[in-house]
Enzyme design. Structure first.
Site, mmCIF file in Angstrom:
data_model
loop_
_atom_site.group_PDB
_atom_site.id
_atom_site.type_symbol
_atom_site.label_atom_id
_atom_site.label_comp_id
_atom_site.label_asym_id
_atom_site.label_seq_id
_atom_site.Cartn_x
_atom_site.Cartn_y
_atom_site.Cartn_z
ATOM 1 N N GLU A 113 -15.700 14.775 -0.881
ATOM 2 C CA GLU A 113 -16.282 13.453 -0.621
ATOM 3 C C GLU A 113 -15.263 12.554 0.062
ATOM 4 O O GLU A 113 -14.069 12.711 -0.148
ATOM 5 C CB GLU A 113 -16.685 12.787 -1.949
ATOM 6 C CG GLU A 113 -17.779 13.529 -2.672
ATOM 7 C CD GLU A 113 -18.022 12.981 -4.079
ATOM 8 O OE1 GLU A 113 -17.228 12.141 -4.552
ATOM 9 O OE2 GLU A 113 -19.006 13.406 -4.690
ATOM 10 N N LYS A 115 -13.006 9.474 0.355
ATOM 11 C CA LYS A 115 -12.421 8.603 -0.665
ATOM 12 C C LYS A 115 -12.498 7.174 -0.132
ATOM 13 O O LYS A 115 -11.725 6.771 0.731
ATOM 14 C CB LYS A 115 -10.971 8.997 -0.939
ATOM 15 C CG LYS A 115 -10.348 8.240 -2.085
ATOM 16 C CD LYS A 115 -8.997 8.839 -2.431
ATOM 17 C CE LYS A 115 -8.336 8.144 -3.601
ATOM 18 N NZ LYS A 115 -8.251 6.705 -3.516
ATOM 19 N N ASP A 117 -12.163 3.328 0.281
ATOM 20 C CA ASP A 117 -11.058 2.440 -0.088
ATOM 21 C C ASP A 117 -11.605 1.080 -0.507
ATOM 22 O O ASP A 117 -11.758 0.175 0.302
ATOM 23 C CB ASP A 117 -10.126 2.294 1.113
ATOM 24 C CG ASP A 117 -8.765 1.780 0.692
ATOM 25 O OD1 ASP A 117 -8.517 1.663 -0.522
ATOM 26 O OD2 ASP A 117 -7.952 1.486 1.584
ATOM 27 N N TYR A 222 -20.392 7.596 -6.835
ATOM 28 C CA TYR A 222 -19.851 8.954 -6.716
ATOM 29 C C TYR A 222 -19.742 9.732 -8.028
ATOM 30 O O TYR A 222 -19.194 10.818 -8.065
ATOM 31 C CB TYR A 222 -18.485 8.930 -6.023
ATOM 32 C CG TYR A 222 -17.462 8.015 -6.680
ATOM 33 C CD1 TYR A 222 -17.002 8.252 -7.968
ATOM 34 C CD2 TYR A 222 -16.953 6.918 -5.998
ATOM 35 C CE1 TYR A 222 -16.078 7.438 -8.567
ATOM 36 C CE2 TYR A 222 -16.017 6.081 -6.594
ATOM 37 C CZ TYR A 222 -15.590 6.356 -7.877
ATOM 38 O OH TYR A 222 -14.674 5.535 -8.464
ATOM 39 N N LYS A 310 -4.655 12.341 -0.016
ATOM 40 C CA LYS A 310 -4.385 11.032 0.606
ATOM 41 C C LYS A 310 -3.944 11.226 2.046
ATOM 42 O O LYS A 310 -3.030 11.999 2.311
ATOM 43 C CB LYS A 310 -3.250 10.321 -0.150
ATOM 44 C CG LYS A 310 -3.605 9.883 -1.557
ATOM 45 C CD LYS A 310 -4.362 8.569 -1.502
ATOM 46 C CE LYS A 310 -4.356 7.818 -2.800
ATOM 47 N NZ LYS A 310 -3.097 7.282 -3.236
ATOM 48 N N CYS A 404 25.487 -19.345 10.347
ATOM 49 C CA CYS A 404 24.170 -19.490 9.728
ATOM 50 C C CYS A 404 23.234 -20.228 10.692
ATOM 51 O O CYS A 404 23.572 -21.313 11.170
ATOM 52 C CB CYS A 404 24.299 -20.276 8.428
ATOM 53 S SG CYS A 404 22.691 -20.703 7.733
ATOM 54 N N CYS A 407 22.591 -23.863 9.017
ATOM 55 C CA CYS A 407 23.612 -24.893 8.783
ATOM 56 C C CYS A 407 24.886 -24.664 9.580
ATOM 57 O O CYS A 407 25.845 -25.433 9.470
ATOM 58 C CB CYS A 407 23.933 -24.991 7.294
ATOM 59 S SG CYS A 407 24.822 -23.559 6.678
ATOM 60 N N CYS A 422 25.131 -16.614 3.910
ATOM 61 C CA CYS A 422 25.629 -17.956 4.144
ATOM 62 C C CYS A 422 26.073 -18.455 2.773
ATOM 63 O O CYS A 422 25.301 -18.424 1.823
ATOM 64 C CB CYS A 422 24.505 -18.837 4.696
ATOM 65 S SG CYS A 422 24.883 -20.594 4.594
ATOM 66 N N CYS A 427 23.459 -25.578 2.302
ATOM 67 C CA CYS A 427 22.638 -25.069 3.409
ATOM 68 C C CYS A 427 21.165 -25.421 3.164
ATOM 69 O O CYS A 427 20.586 -25.035 2.150
ATOM 70 C CB CYS A 427 22.805 -23.557 3.525
ATOM 71 S SG CYS A 427 21.633 -22.797 4.656
HETATM 72 S S1 IVH Z 1 -13.882 10.309 -8.433
HETATM 73 C C1 IVH Z 1 -12.348 10.969 -12.724
HETATM 74 N N1 IVH Z 1 -14.816 10.030 -5.982
HETATM 75 O O1 IVH Z 1 -10.382 6.738 -5.862
HETATM 76 C C2 IVH Z 1 -12.605 10.877 -11.284
HETATM 77 N N2 IVH Z 1 -13.175 8.496 -6.736
HETATM 78 O O2 IVH Z 1 -8.031 7.756 -8.252
HETATM 79 C C3 IVH Z 1 -12.929 9.517 -10.828
HETATM 80 N N3 IVH Z 1 -12.609 6.753 -5.122
HETATM 81 O O3 IVH Z 1 -10.319 5.212 -8.990
HETATM 82 C C4 IVH Z 1 -12.833 9.281 -9.390
HETATM 83 N N4 IVH Z 1 -13.996 7.384 -3.533
HETATM 84 O O4 IVH Z 1 -11.703 4.158 -7.185
HETATM 85 C C5 IVH Z 1 -13.960 9.571 -6.912
HETATM 86 N N5 IVH Z 1 -15.754 9.877 -3.860
HETATM 87 C C6 IVH Z 1 -14.924 9.404 -4.788
HETATM 88 C C7 IVH Z 1 -14.121 8.257 -4.562
HETATM 89 C C8 IVH Z 1 -13.249 7.851 -5.577
HETATM 90 C C9 IVH Z 1 -13.092 6.508 -3.892
HETATM 91 C C10 IVH Z 1 -11.549 5.974 -5.790
HETATM 92 C C11 IVH Z 1 -11.845 5.555 -7.188
HETATM 93 C C12 IVH Z 1 -10.792 6.131 -8.072
HETATM 94 C C13 IVH Z 1 -9.728 6.516 -7.070
HETATM 95 C C14 IVH Z 1 -9.072 7.850 -7.406
#
Ligand code: IVH
Length: 668
Positions: A113, A115, A117, A222, A310, A404, A407, A422, A427
């Site tokens: 999935e 992730k 933000d 999710y 990440k 400086c 000053c 300085c 100053c």
């Molecule tokens: S699952 C126990 N799925 O990423 C598992 N997290 O540390 C719970 N996040 O705190 C997380 N998209 O805020 C999951 N498709 C996704 C996500 C997702 C964003 C965030 C969530 C979580 C952090 C992972």
């Protein structure tokens, strides 16, 4: 309109709005035009205004936001909201796959999935009705932000089935809404949000739901925290079910059997992420079968059946236009790169840290150079390196001044220090920084008195030392730019209120060298009054736990100065409290780069002791550990950092330097 007719019409309009909303926000396939939606909403609101007893808390009209709350209640999550372990490379993902296969065999499949933000939230439904929404908080206890979440159109107020379910998802602000919001903020002369995540979190943390209602937030759901009355066998099935009953789920999720396919998916999205209408910071990989998830179980912090890949910090090239020098309150001169504005990780960057002169020399930085920049921890911009191959001969050498810039006194490099300083106590730049420090959050914490106002007051010669703050007059404040009657009254009230602060705030605020917030508190508890503290000998000070030789000497030196005695006497006469008034409430830890992070300190720090740095990080909700491993989120590296720094670099862990540390903990 008759009451019975109104009742019928309200029901009809609500059903229509729910259906329109579901198609528009969840399915992304509008049934009617925006104007038609607005028209129906307006009609509903006007009938509800006429017959207030017909208002219900799951009416689509709540989307416009209800009354402001006095504070957010705490809520305990039924099942903890855990976070995920991190992977930074294909190898990390292969390790994860190996661990999974070892535990449950080769019959596995993964759901990948995006992730998102944003901000993790939990949504609780009873009998199919949305009854409570909360932030993740520390994973066990979060804040009740139901009223704000109700304003998010993609969160259903009523599900298509009358079920009991608690779901988890990520609330976020789409990139376009973020840009629009920042344009508005700019026009209003307000500070912009750094990125869509902060904007989303900031909006959901407002006590007035009308603000969140205007912020065009959305959500992707999710996961399931708990679900009654339905058996599921896989994560994917669960998500499909959530979609069927009305939740917005992300459509880019994919299913794979082999880790190489998963890796290809992460690579594909690294390329494509910029084209998405919302920010993602990685890919979440989950073992799909729920029985296998159960077998794999959890570590203390996170599930063994999932991992977050990440993306590496985004690096971009821009031009170094100038190098600006700023003078800190201790006189340290810090060079800052002034850059041709460029978009990095969701926001426009115009300045970046250059740390110190050695670094400028080491990296051979010239004015006009092309430089690579990134955001450390995706937050603080820094210059990574210079691209000498792109020079065209117009670049100019840069050298640090000998005097400086504020000053003009001679700058010195104290023994064993990298930084230029300085050392003129008069100053003006240092004095101003000292005043800013005095009013800052961990010091006297004067509301409404930030850097800008202090600078104004200082430039108008209304304040020269900290006692002057308590002598400010209504009349002179009214003459300042952008200071109306109301803001002046508020400011004077805020200043007055801090007169009764407990001693540790004042002690920290005075900016005595080596005395951090934690040490100030220890001293206040130990000596109770500033008088006793100022009379303490070096030996008496050193006898106190946690107070070392360096701090003890600094304190004795400080209190020996006649101007310090005069200042304290003046503060006393102005009614400022000079004694310890007992345990203070620990402030709620707000979002910051250290919150919930595992941090390692290494190398030599100059402006803080190791203990002070550790205390400051812990006060911000971070955990400080001794060795660098995959579990480490951030490393703070001082001078001469060795093997730990190397390891951090190998593991691709974000490394901060002392200046960045000071920035985050609010001492710079
Ligand atoms: S699952 C126990 N799925 O990423 C598992 N997290 O540390 C719970 N996040 O705190 C997380 N998209 O805020 C999951 N498709 C996704 C996500 C997702 C964003 C965030 C969530 C979580 C952090 C992972």
């Amino acid at each position: 309109m008759e009451r019975t007719e109104a009742q019928k019409r309200v029901k009809e309009l609500r059903e229509r709005l729910e259906e329109y909303g579901y198609h528009y926000y969840v399915l992304d396939a509008p049934l009617v035009s925006d104007a038609e939606y607005d028209r129906v909403m307006k009609e509903l609101i006007s009938i509800e205004e006429e017959y207030p007893d017909l208002i219900s808390d799951d009416s689509p009209s709540v989307r416009v936001g209800g009354k402001p709350l006095p504070f957010f209640e705490k809520v305990e999550h039924q099942t903890p909201m855990l976070s995920l372990g991190n992977a930074f490379s294909a190898d990390d993902l292969r390790d994860f796959d190996r661990r999974v296969r070892q535990a449950v065999g080769d019959e596995i499949s993964y759901t990948c999935e995006l992730k998102i933000d944003g901000l993790a939230v939990s949504l609780l439904y009873e009998n199919g009705r949305f009854v409570r929404g909360a932030t993740r908080g520390d994973g066990t206890i979060g804040e009740n932000i139901t009223a704000n979440l109700k304003t998010i159109p993609a969160i259903p107020l009523r599900l298509k089935e009358a079920i009991e379910v608690e779901v988890r998802g990520e609330a976020f602000m789409p990139k376009l809404s973020f840009e629009r919001l920042n344009d508005e903020k700019l026009k209003a002369g307000e500070e912009k949000f750094a990125n869509p995540r902060n904007a989303a979190a900031g909006s959901l943390r407002q006590l007035d739901p009308k603000i969140a209602a205007k912020r065009s937030l959305s959500i992707f759901v999710y996961g399931i925290g708990s679900l009654q009355g339905k058996e599921l066998s896989s994560h994917f099935e669960g998500i499909s079910y959530l979609r069927e009953v009305g939740f917005k789920t992300n459509e880019e999720s994919r299913h794979y059997q082999y880790i190489d396919e998963v890796i290809a998916f992460t690579e594909e999205w690294l390329e494509k992420r910029a084209d998405l209408p919302y920010d993602i910071d990685g890919i979440v990989i989950k073992v799909d079968s729920l029985s296998q998830q159960k077998e794999l179980g959890f570590t203390a912090k996170s599930p063994r059946w999932a991992i977050a890949y990440k993306f590496p910090a985004e690096e971009v090239v821009t031009t170094l236009l100038d190098i600006e020098l700023s003078i800190g309150r201790t006189g340290v001169i810090t060079p800052t790169a002034i850059l041709k504005p460029v978009q990095v990780a969701g926001s426009i960057v115009k300045r970046a840290s250059l740390h110190n002169e050695d670094l400028i020399r080491e990296k051979d930085v010239k004015l006009g150079d092309s430089v690579v920049i990134k955001k450390a921890g995706d937050i603080i911009p820094e210059v990574v390196n210079v691209l000498p191959e792109l020079r065209d001969g117009t670049q100019l050498d840069f050298s640090m001044p000998t005097q400086c810039p504020a000053c003009e006194s001679e700058l010195v490099r104290l023994e064993g220090e990298v930084a230029l300083r300085c050392i003129n106590p008069q100053c003006p730049a240092q004095i101003r920084e000292g005043l800013i420090h005095f009013v800052s959050r961990n010091a006297m914490n004067i509301d409404g008195l930030g850097e800008k106002v202090i600078s104004q007051l200082f430039d108008h010669e209304l304040i020269r030392d900290v006692a002057d703050i308590y002598k400010l007059q209504r009349k002179e404040l009214l003459e300042l730019e952008r200071m109306g009657e109301k803001s002046v009254d508020n400011l004077l009230e805020a200043i007055e209120a801090t007169k009764s602060n407990s001693l540790e705030r004042l002690l920290f605020g005075l900016g005595i060298r080596f005395v951090g917030a934690k040490a100030a508190k220890t001293l206040a508890i130990e000596f109770k009054t500033i008088e006793k503290l100022s009379q303490a000998t070096k030996e008496e000070l050193e006898a106190v736990n946690e107070i070392g030789e360096k701090m003890a000497s600094s304190l004795v030196r400080y209190f020996k100065k006649p101007e310090v005695s005069a200042l304290i006497e003046e503060l006393r006469q102005l009614g400022v409290n000079l004694s310890y008034t007992g345990p203070v409430n620990v402030a709620q830890v707000t979002d910051n780069p250290f919150k919930d992070k595992t941090v390692v300190l290494t190398g030599k720090l100059h402006q803080l002791s190791r203990d002070e740095a550790k205390d400051a990080i812990e006060a911000l909700g971070g955990k400080v550990t001794g060795s660098v491993s995959k579990k480490t989120d951030l490393v703070v590296a001082g001078e001469d950092a060795g093997s730990k720094l190397k390891k951090a670099e190998e593991l691709n862990i974000t490394v901060l330097d002392e200046i960045q540390l000071l920035e985050i903990i609010g001492q710079k």
